[in-house]
Design a protein around this motif. Structure first.
Motif, short mmCIF file in Angstrom:
data_model
loop_
_atom_site.label_atom_id
_atom_site.label_comp_id
_atom_site.label_asym_id
_atom_site.label_seq_id
_atom_site.Cartn_x
_atom_site.Cartn_y
_atom_site.Cartn_z
N THR A 146 -49.00 6.02 -59.44
CA THR A 146 -49.48 7.25 -58.83
C THR A 146 -49.22 8.44 -59.75
O THR A 146 -50.09 9.28 -59.97
CB THR A 146 -48.78 7.49 -57.48
OG1 THR A 146 -49.12 6.43 -56.58
CG2 THR A 146 -49.20 8.81 -56.86
N VAL A 182 -45.80 1.46 -57.50
CA VAL A 182 -46.78 2.36 -56.88
C VAL A 182 -46.48 3.81 -57.26
O VAL A 182 -47.39 4.58 -57.59
CB VAL A 182 -46.81 2.19 -55.35
CG1 VAL A 182 -47.56 3.34 -54.69
CG2 VAL A 182 -47.47 0.87 -54.98
N ASP A 222 -50.76 -3.23 -52.46
CA ASP A 222 -50.96 -1.85 -52.89
C ASP A 222 -50.88 -1.73 -54.41
O ASP A 222 -51.63 -0.97 -55.03
CB ASP A 222 -49.92 -0.93 -52.24
CG ASP A 222 -50.07 -0.86 -50.74
OD1 ASP A 222 -51.18 -0.64 -50.26
OD2 ASP A 222 -49.05 -1.03 -50.03
N SER A 280 -60.49 8.50 -47.33
CA SER A 280 -59.71 7.25 -47.31
C SER A 280 -59.17 6.96 -45.91
O SER A 280 -59.27 5.84 -45.42
CB SER A 280 -58.56 7.35 -48.31
OG SER A 280 -57.76 6.20 -48.28
N LYS A 293 -44.48 -0.08 -49.19
CA LYS A 293 -45.59 -0.42 -50.08
C LYS A 293 -45.46 -1.89 -50.47
O LYS A 293 -44.36 -2.40 -50.66
CB LYS A 293 -45.58 0.46 -51.34
CG LYS A 293 -45.86 1.93 -51.05
CD LYS A 293 -47.22 2.12 -50.41
CE LYS A 293 -47.50 3.57 -50.09
NZ LYS A 293 -48.79 3.76 -49.38
N LEU A 335 -53.99 -0.33 -56.66
CA LEU A 335 -53.79 0.84 -57.51
C LEU A 335 -53.84 0.46 -58.98
O LEU A 335 -54.36 1.21 -59.82
CB LEU A 335 -52.45 1.50 -57.17
CG LEU A 335 -52.11 2.82 -57.86
CD1 LEU A 335 -53.24 3.83 -57.68
CD2 LEU A 335 -50.80 3.38 -57.32
N ILE A 366 -53.60 5.51 -52.16
CA ILE A 366 -52.47 4.56 -52.07
C ILE A 366 -51.13 5.28 -52.02
O ILE A 366 -50.25 4.94 -51.23
CB ILE A 366 -52.48 3.59 -53.27
CG1 ILE A 366 -53.81 2.84 -53.34
CG2 ILE A 366 -51.32 2.61 -53.16
CD1 ILE A 366 -54.10 1.98 -52.12
#
Length: 326
Positions: free
Chosen positions: A64, A60, A186, A99, A182, A190, A246
């Motif tokens: 990101t 994640v 997730d 969100s 996470k 993502l 996320i």
């Protein structure tokens, strides 16, 4: 070309090393051999815990960072401004508000929250662009308007603190960008939406290069400037919004990575966009790993690490921009 290949190889190697180090370090420590053997055999309980809890966190944070780095590069191409960045401009906070609203009011729509967050990011981008425009985009005006929009949406996001414990948890995660807890879900979300955005961004390199020319020159070359700007901006907003939905609100990643990329490999967006993806992944993963290990068992959010690093860098960029105008 040899130098550019070397840069890509080194950054990719650093990302691999950082991912392995992050996987092996923490409250549960394992060696490289033990990690590999446990992943293949499935008999090591510690490795299984790392696989279920630490691997999603690593992925994640990498996704990101990649999304934010590429989003920053695209926005800088559209606005012809090295200071354009989704966090500073309020796109990330706008996406985060929507969100959080969707997750809080309609928890069953969690999987689709990134799509709804794009609406908030698009609204913030439009506000910053329209309010900053006065016969061109002045770098200082862009930053000031972006800070104002960011503060407005951040305040709206904080208002969810008064809507119950679930909202408080959601707000804290979005604002602090702690990647704890996470899950693989997730990663899938993502990876799906962010992966689409990254693939689209890779196809936009030629258009980004053409936007570096004066608008009239680009039109003479057959480019529909307005249409292209809208498409590139849409992809940038998608990436920043999904990353925020996320991974949480993280500033300066989209500012630091493309600038470093220009110093190392030049301004060709066909190379700068993939570099921004790899460099962004390395930057956010490193920030999260440092925050997770330096004061263990306590954690420093990745957003705080980035603010400490990115704040002085923004000041440097503003001073440099001011000198160039003189």
């Amino acid at each position: 070309m040899t130098r550019k290949i070397t840069v890509f190889a080194v950054v990719t190697l650093l990302l691999t090393v950082a991912a392995l180090y992050s996987a092996m370090t923490g409250s549960i420590r394992v060696g490289f051999g033990e990690l590999v053997q446990g992943l293949f055999s499935g008999s090591n309980e510690q490795v299984q815990i790392i696989k279920d809890l630490r691997f999603p966190r690593i992925l994640v944070s990498m996704l990101t960072g990649a999304a934010l780095g590429v989003s920053g590069a695209l926005l800088q191409a559209v606005m012809k401004n090295p200071l354009a960045e989704p966090g500073i401009m309020g796109i990330s906070s706008g996406a985060g508000v929507v969100s959080l609203a969707i997750i809080t009011i309609f928890p069953v729509l969690y999987f689709w929250a990134p799509l709804f967050s794009v609406l908030g990011g698009a609204l913030a981008c439009y506000l910053v662009y329209s309010l900053s425009w006065r016969s061109g985009l002045n770098p200082l005006r862009l930053i000031l308007v972006g800070i104002a929009i960011n503060a407005t949406f951040s305040g709206l996001g904080q208002s969810f603190n008064y809507r119950g414990s679930y909202a408080v948890t959601s707000v804290n995660q979005a604002v602090s960008s702690i990647f704890t807890m996470k899950t693989w879900e997730d990663v899938y979300i993502l990876g799906l939406f962010g992966g689409i955005g990254l693939l689209l961004a890779l196809a936009l390199g030629s258009w980004c290069n053409m936007l570096a020319f004066q608008d009239e020159t680009a039109r003479n070359l057959g480019l529909s400037v307005t249409k292209v700007r809208l498409i590139i901006s849409a992809v940038a907003v998608l990436l920043a919004s999904v990353a925020t939905a996320i991974g949480g609100l993280i500033l300066f990643a989209g500012l630091l990575v493309p600038h470093i990329g220009r110093l190392l490999i030049g301004s060709n967006y066909k190379l700068l966009i993939p570099f921004s993806a790899i460099g962004g992944a390395l930057l956010i993963l490193s920030a999260d790993t440092i925050g997770r290990t330096v004061l263990a068992p306590a954690e420093i959010p990745a957003s705080i690490i980035m603010a400490v690093v990115g704040g002085p860098f923004l000041i440097f960029m503003l001073r440099r921009s001011d000198k160039l105008r003189r």
